[in-house]
Design an enzyme around this catalytic site. Structure first.
Site, PDB file in Angstrom:
ATOM      1  N   TYR A 133       0.877  -1.177   0.084  1.00 44.76           N
ATOM      2  CA  TYR A 133      -0.096   0.092   0.055  1.00 44.76           C
ATOM      3  C   TYR A 133       0.878   1.172   0.136  1.00 44.76           C
ATOM      4  CZ  TYR A 133      -3.638   3.153   0.629  1.00 44.76           C
ATOM      5  OH  TYR A 133      -4.491   4.270   0.138  1.00 44.76           O
ATOM      6  N   GLN A 194     -10.957   0.327   0.255  1.00 49.56           N
ATOM      7  CA  GLN A 194     -11.384  -0.702  -0.947  1.00 49.56           C
ATOM      8  C   GLN A 194      -9.958  -1.300  -1.701  1.00 49.56           C
ATOM      9  OE1 GLN A 194     -11.992   2.583  -0.676  1.00 49.56           O
ATOM     10  NE2 GLN A 194     -11.336   3.938  -2.473  1.00 49.56           N
ATOM     11  N   ASN A 217      -3.853   6.344   5.638  1.00 45.62           N
ATOM     12  CA  ASN A 217      -4.529   7.075   6.596  1.00 45.62           C
ATOM     13  C   ASN A 217      -5.489   6.058   7.648  1.00 45.62           C
ATOM     14  OD1 ASN A 217      -6.652   6.520   4.966  1.00 45.62           O
ATOM     15  ND2 ASN A 217      -7.107   8.207   4.194  1.00 45.62           N
ATOM     16  N   SER A 240       2.605  10.261  11.344  1.00 46.21           N
ATOM     17  CA  SER A 240       3.946  10.365  11.542  1.00 46.21           C
ATOM     18  C   SER A 240       4.090  10.979  12.839  1.00 46.21           C
ATOM     19  CB  SER A 240       4.634  11.183  10.460  1.00 46.21           C
ATOM     20  OG  SER A 240       4.481  10.372   9.244  1.00 46.21           O
ATOM     21  N   GLN A 262       7.971  16.434  10.342  1.00 42.74           N
ATOM     22  CA  GLN A 262       6.840  15.483  10.410  1.00 42.74           C
ATOM     23  C   GLN A 262       5.613  16.095  10.535  1.00 42.74           C
ATOM     24  OE1 GLN A 262       7.574  11.805   9.838  1.00 42.74           O
ATOM     25  NE2 GLN A 262       9.121  13.449   9.015  1.00 42.74           N
ATOM     26  N   HIS A 265       3.313  16.288   7.306  1.00 39.66           N
ATOM     27  CA  HIS A 265       2.762  14.980   6.572  1.00 39.66           C
ATOM     28  C   HIS A 265       1.217  15.105   6.918  1.00 39.66           C
ATOM     29  CE1 HIS A 265       5.757  12.367   5.397  1.00 39.66           C
ATOM     30  NE2 HIS A 265       6.438  12.644   6.532  1.00 39.66           N
ATOM     31  N   GLU A 330       8.110   7.032  16.945  1.00 34.60           N
ATOM     32  CA  GLU A 330       8.397   6.448  15.837  1.00 34.60           C
ATOM     33  C   GLU A 330       9.874   6.886  15.235  1.00 34.60           C
ATOM     34  OE1 GLU A 330       6.182   8.221  12.302  1.00 34.60           O
ATOM     35  OE2 GLU A 330       6.987   6.690  11.220  1.00 34.60           O
ATOM     36  N   HIS A 331      10.133   8.221  15.386  1.00 33.34           N
ATOM     37  CA  HIS A 331      11.502   8.552  15.183  1.00 33.34           C
ATOM     38  C   HIS A 331      12.102   9.516  16.632  1.00 33.34           C
ATOM     39  CE1 HIS A 331       9.170   9.189  11.329  1.00 33.34           C
ATOM     40  NE2 HIS A 331      10.306   8.243  10.936  1.00 33.34           N
ATOM     41  N   ASP A 364      13.918   9.327   6.143  1.00 33.19           N
ATOM     42  CA  ASP A 364      12.890   9.137   5.164  1.00 33.19           C
ATOM     43  C   ASP A 364      13.036   8.756   3.822  1.00 33.19           C
ATOM     44  OD1 ASP A 364      10.642   9.685   7.318  1.00 33.19           O
ATOM     45  OD2 ASP A 364      10.528  11.768   6.689  1.00 33.19           O
ATOM     46  N   HIS A 423      -1.722 -39.946  20.066  1.00 31.94           N
ATOM     47  CA  HIS A 423      -0.545 -39.008  20.006  1.00 31.94           C
ATOM     48  C   HIS A 423       0.592 -40.234  20.393  1.00 31.94           C
ATOM     49  CE1 HIS A 423      -2.653 -35.645  19.280  1.00 31.94           C
ATOM     50  NE2 HIS A 423      -1.848 -34.899  19.302  1.00 31.94           N
TER      51      HIS A 423
HETATM   52  N1  LIG Z   1       4.802   5.866   8.446  1.00 33.08           N
HETATM   53  C1  LIG Z   1       5.049   6.023   7.286  1.00 33.08           C
HETATM   54  O1  LIG Z   1       6.075   5.289   6.625  1.00 33.08           O
HETATM   55  C2  LIG Z   1       4.279   6.895   6.281  1.00 33.08           C
HETATM   56  C3  LIG Z   1       4.863   7.171   5.010  1.00 33.08           C
HETATM   57  C4  LIG Z   1       4.081   8.082   4.321  1.00 33.08           C
HETATM   58  C5  LIG Z   1       2.953   8.588   4.829  1.00 33.08           C
HETATM   59  N2  LIG Z   1       2.593   8.275   5.967  1.00 33.08           N
HETATM   60  C6  LIG Z   1       1.264   8.808   6.546  1.00 33.08           C
HETATM   61  O2  LIG Z   1       0.338   7.835   5.707  1.00 33.08           O
HETATM   62  C7  LIG Z   1      -0.961   8.733   5.807  1.00 33.08           C
HETATM   63  C8  LIG Z   1      -1.301   9.001   4.271  1.00 33.08           C
HETATM   64  O3  LIG Z   1      -2.784   9.575   4.242  1.00 33.08           O
HETATM   65  P1  LIG Z   1      -3.470  10.220   2.926  1.00 33.08           P
HETATM   66  O4  LIG Z   1      -4.676  10.403   3.241  1.00 33.08           O
HETATM   67  O5  LIG Z   1      -2.418  11.146   2.269  1.00 33.08           O
HETATM   68  O6  LIG Z   1      -3.391   8.807   1.793  1.00 33.08           O
HETATM   69  P2  LIG Z   1      -4.013   7.371   1.783  1.00 33.08           P
HETATM   70  O7  LIG Z   1      -3.591   6.677   0.463  1.00 33.08           O
HETATM   71  O8  LIG Z   1      -3.598   6.631   2.906  1.00 33.08           O
HETATM   72  O9  LIG Z   1      -5.550   7.564   1.941  1.00 33.08           O
HETATM   73  C9  LIG Z   1      -6.199   8.044   0.906  1.00 33.08           C
HETATM   74  C10 LIG Z   1      -7.449   7.149   0.421  1.00 33.08           C
HETATM   75  O10 LIG Z   1      -8.390   7.283   1.711  1.00 33.08           O
HETATM   76  C11 LIG Z   1      -9.683   6.945   1.354  1.00 33.08           C
HETATM   77  N3  LIG Z   1     -10.580   7.917   2.129  1.00 33.08           N
HETATM   78  C12 LIG Z   1     -10.341   9.476   1.921  1.00 33.08           C
HETATM   79  N4  LIG Z   1     -11.486   9.894   2.878  1.00 33.08           N
HETATM   80  C13 LIG Z   1     -12.356   8.882   3.010  1.00 33.08           C
HETATM   81  C14 LIG Z   1     -13.733   8.801   3.455  1.00 33.08           C
HETATM   82  N5  LIG Z   1     -14.166   9.749   3.904  1.00 33.08           N
HETATM   83  N6  LIG Z   1     -14.210   7.638   3.420  1.00 33.08           N
HETATM   84  C15 LIG Z   1     -13.426   6.460   3.096  1.00 33.08           C
HETATM   85  N7  LIG Z   1     -12.395   6.445   2.570  1.00 33.08           N
HETATM   86  C16 LIG Z   1     -11.762   7.557   2.548  1.00 33.08           C
HETATM   87  C17 LIG Z   1      -9.844   7.246   0.030  1.00 33.08           C
HETATM   88  O11 LIG Z   1     -10.164   6.107  -0.609  1.00 33.08           O
HETATM   89  C18 LIG Z   1      -8.419   7.619  -0.703  1.00 33.08           C
HETATM   90  O12 LIG Z   1      -7.898   6.743  -1.796  1.00 33.08           O
HETATM   91  C19 LIG Z   1      -0.567  10.102   6.296  1.00 33.08           C
HETATM   92  O13 LIG Z   1      -1.017   9.982   7.655  1.00 33.08           O
HETATM   93  C20 LIG Z   1       0.882  10.056   6.313  1.00 33.08           C
HETATM   94  O14 LIG Z   1       1.568  10.789   7.587  1.00 33.08           O
HETATM   95  C21 LIG Z   1       3.166   7.532   6.700  1.00 33.08           C
HETATM   96  N1  LIG Z   2       8.239  10.247   7.688  1.00 34.04           N
HETATM   97  C1  LIG Z   2       7.239   9.335   7.085  1.00 34.04           C
HETATM   98  C2  LIG Z   2       7.213   8.140   8.044  1.00 34.04           C
HETATM   99  O1  LIG Z   2       6.689   8.580   9.264  1.00 34.04           O
HETATM  100  C3  LIG Z   2       7.995   8.755   5.708  1.00 34.04           C
HETATM  101  C4  LIG Z   2       8.029   9.840   4.474  1.00 34.04           C
HETATM  102  C5  LIG Z   2       7.852   9.639   3.281  1.00 34.04           C
HETATM  103  N2  LIG Z   2       8.341  10.895   2.765  1.00 34.04           N
HETATM  104  C6  LIG Z   2       8.738  11.633   3.516  1.00 34.04           C
HETATM  105  N3  LIG Z   2       8.454  10.963   4.824  1.00 34.04           N
HETATM  106 ZN   LIG Z   3       8.551  12.145   6.673  1.00 30.23          ZN
END
Ligand SMILES: NC(=O)c1ccc[n+]([C@@H]2O[C@H](COP(=O)([O-])OP(=O)(O)OC[C@H]3O[C@@H](n4cnc5c(N)ncnc54)[C@H](O)[C@@H]3O)[C@@H](O)[C@H]2O)c1
Ligand SMILES: N[C@H](CO)Cc1c[nH]c[nH+]1
Ligand SMILES: [Zn+2]
Length: 433
Positions: A133, A194, A217, A240, A262, A265, A330-331, A364, A423
């Site tokens: 994902y 989905q 998310n 994050s 962070q 994000h 996390e970090h 990152d 057994h």
């Molecule tokens: N830990 C890591 O390594 C790392 C790396 C990158 C990003 N992140 C985190 O990942 C997250 C990414 O979130 P994002 O929203 O940008 O992308 P995402 O891809 O996680 O979510 C987007 C999807 O959420 C769904 N969605 C949105 N609103 C909705 C609703 N009301 N009902 C149902 N489905 C819904 C949609 O289908 C959409 O495709 C952020 O919190 C970011 O900080 C973490």
């Molecule tokens: N800090 C995120 C993980 O918590 C990862 C990321 C991707 N791009 C930038 N940062």
């Molecule tokens: Zn980052």
């Protein structure tokens, strides 16, 4: 003027105040749970048709059929050919470092033979098919493509299926280029719950996988939690987080920007600074006020800092370490003179960044270690995404005729103690007398 919570570890209610700050409300939202349950059930029963409907609704794509949402490898390779050479070189340099680091994590099969000829061991095998994902709702993450796909490749996974949302049908070229660099096998422009459902149950077009990895998310995290058992998952990653411990001797602008890195994000991201130097905390507050207006994502940063950030004053570094171990961030940046000495006392953190020249941002993208890390205090019991997440182990047991005599007697006694006669007799058949 932005208001960031200021705490002191010596205040009477410090630990409760800290727990309040760390609590992430997103995890217990019944509305999200209901929506995700419905999406999973619909995709499970109606397959492609439901995935298409939700993608049209949540990501505003105009695809007519699921095959419109598959992005070919030729298209990904073309993206790699066409991005500016500076970006291609950066992607390839990052991929090379991430691969090199993860090569060290590869586990091998092992065994040993006892005196009577009995062999015991573990056979390590890769997963057949993994689902990656890649988040893409609010920002695009080519770096997350590398961090998800490369460890899977190093482990020897045969087929990598990547899903990534394309809001309004807009495909991110760098994300596709990263998929080509990392060796992803199939790409679907699908996101959210989905996408997780499609990977977990399989649809007419999207193949079922054995394990789903990668951040996302609250909809993605909730869906991953619910499909666990049908498929494996790596972890449930929340927003994050960054925790900085600074002795007060690093440039306050550097620390302010590390906290922003962070916060930018997500509105729910969390940035915390701990220092024994009260004047330094004030200086970082001033840097934040000065630098915030210059940030492209200042609205997200402001909400994140206002709702979830904290500046914590401690009496000494031992208290700083105690607080850091409780937060299990996390970090964790150790911006101090002797970070290695301090790191020895850190028991819980997803990744530890040592010294003033190691901003979290380098981890990152390109330092080498994985950026998919445990969040929301789960570093107390879980680890970064790694090659081991794509490998599994089978026990190996080959008992010699001689070994069967001693083991058979032990097993027989224990089996009869459990009233499991089959057994016991199975073990006893192999006994010579
Ligand atoms: N830990 C890591 O390594 C790392 C790396 C990158 C990003 N992140 C985190 O990942 C997250 C990414 O979130 P994002 O929203 O940008 O992308 P995402 O891809 O996680 O979510 C987007 C999807 O959420 C769904 N969605 C949105 N609103 C909705 C609703 N009301 N009902 C149902 N489905 C819904 C949609 O289908 C959409 O495709 C952020 O919190 C970011 O900080 C973490
Ligand atoms: N800090 C995120 C993980 O918590 C990862 C990321 C991707 N791009 C930038 N940062
Ligand atoms: Zn980052």
């Amino acid at each position: 003027m932005i208001e960031i919570k200021q705490l002191s570890a010596s205040q009477a209610d410090f630990w409760t105040a800290l727990e309040d700050i760390l609590a992430w409300e997103g995890v217990s939202d019944d509305k999200v749970t209901d929506i995700v349950k419905e999406i999973l059930a619909e995709v499970k029963s109606r397959g492609d048709e439901a995935v298409l409907e939700y993608s049209r609704r949540f990501d505003r794509v105009t695809a007519e059929t699921m095959s419109d949402l598959e992005i070919s490898l030729d298209r990904a390779k073309a993206a790699l050919e066409n991005i500016p050479s500076e970006q291609r070189q950066a992607l390839e340099a990052a991929a090379q470092r991430v691969r090199q680091y993860h090569d060290h994590q590869k586990q091998s099969s092992w065994s040993y033979t006892e005196e009577d000829g009995t062999l015991l061991g573990q056979q390590v095998t890769p997963l057949d098919r993994a689902g990656l994902y890649v988040p893409g709702g609010k920002a695009a993450y080519p770096s997350s493509v590398l961090m998800n796909a490369i460890p899977a490749k190093v482990a020897g996974v045969q087929e990598l299926i990547m899903v990534v949302p394309t809001p309004n049908g807009e495909v991110n070229e760098l994300v596709l280029a990263a998929a080509a660099v990392a060796g992803v096998d199939r790409i679907f422009a699908v996101g959210g719950a989905q996408a997780v459902a499609a990977l977990a149950y399989g649809t007419e077009t999207i193949p079922q996988v054995d394990k789903i990895v990668g951040p996302g998310n609250i909809f993605v995290a909730t869906a991953k939690g619910m499909v666990f058992g049908t498929v494996g998952i790596d972890m449930i990653a929340g927003p994050s987080e960054i925790l900085v411990i600074c002795d007060g001797k690093t440039d306050p602008d550097w620390i302010a920007m590390d906290l922003f890195s962070q916060a930018e994000h997500d509105e729910d991201a969390q940035s915390i600074l701990i220092s024994p130097d009260a004047d330094f905390l004030e200086k970082v507050n001033a840097s934040i006020a000065k630098l915030l207006p210059t940030m492209e994502r200042k609205d997200i940063i402001t909400t994140s800092l206002q709702n979830r950030a904290a500046m914590i004053h401690v009496e000494d570094m031992d208290t700083a370490i105690e607080v850091a171990n409780f937060i299990a961030a996390e970090h964790l940046e150790l911006s101090v003179d002797d970070p290695m000495e301090m790191a020895k006392k850190i028991r819980h953190a997803g990744a530890i960044f040592l010294g003033r020249y190691t901003p979290e941002a380098l981890g990152d993208y390109c330092a080498g270690p994985n950026h998919v890390l445990p969040t929301s205090r789960t570093a107390r019991f879980s680890s970064p995404l790694g090659v081991y997440d794509f490998q599994k182990r089978s026990s190996l047991i080959q008992v010699s005729e001689q070994g069967a005599q001693s083991l058979g007697k032990v097993a027989s006694v224990l089996a009869r103690g459990e009233s499991l006669t089959a057994h016991a007799r199975s073990a006893e058949y192999r006994l010579k007398d």
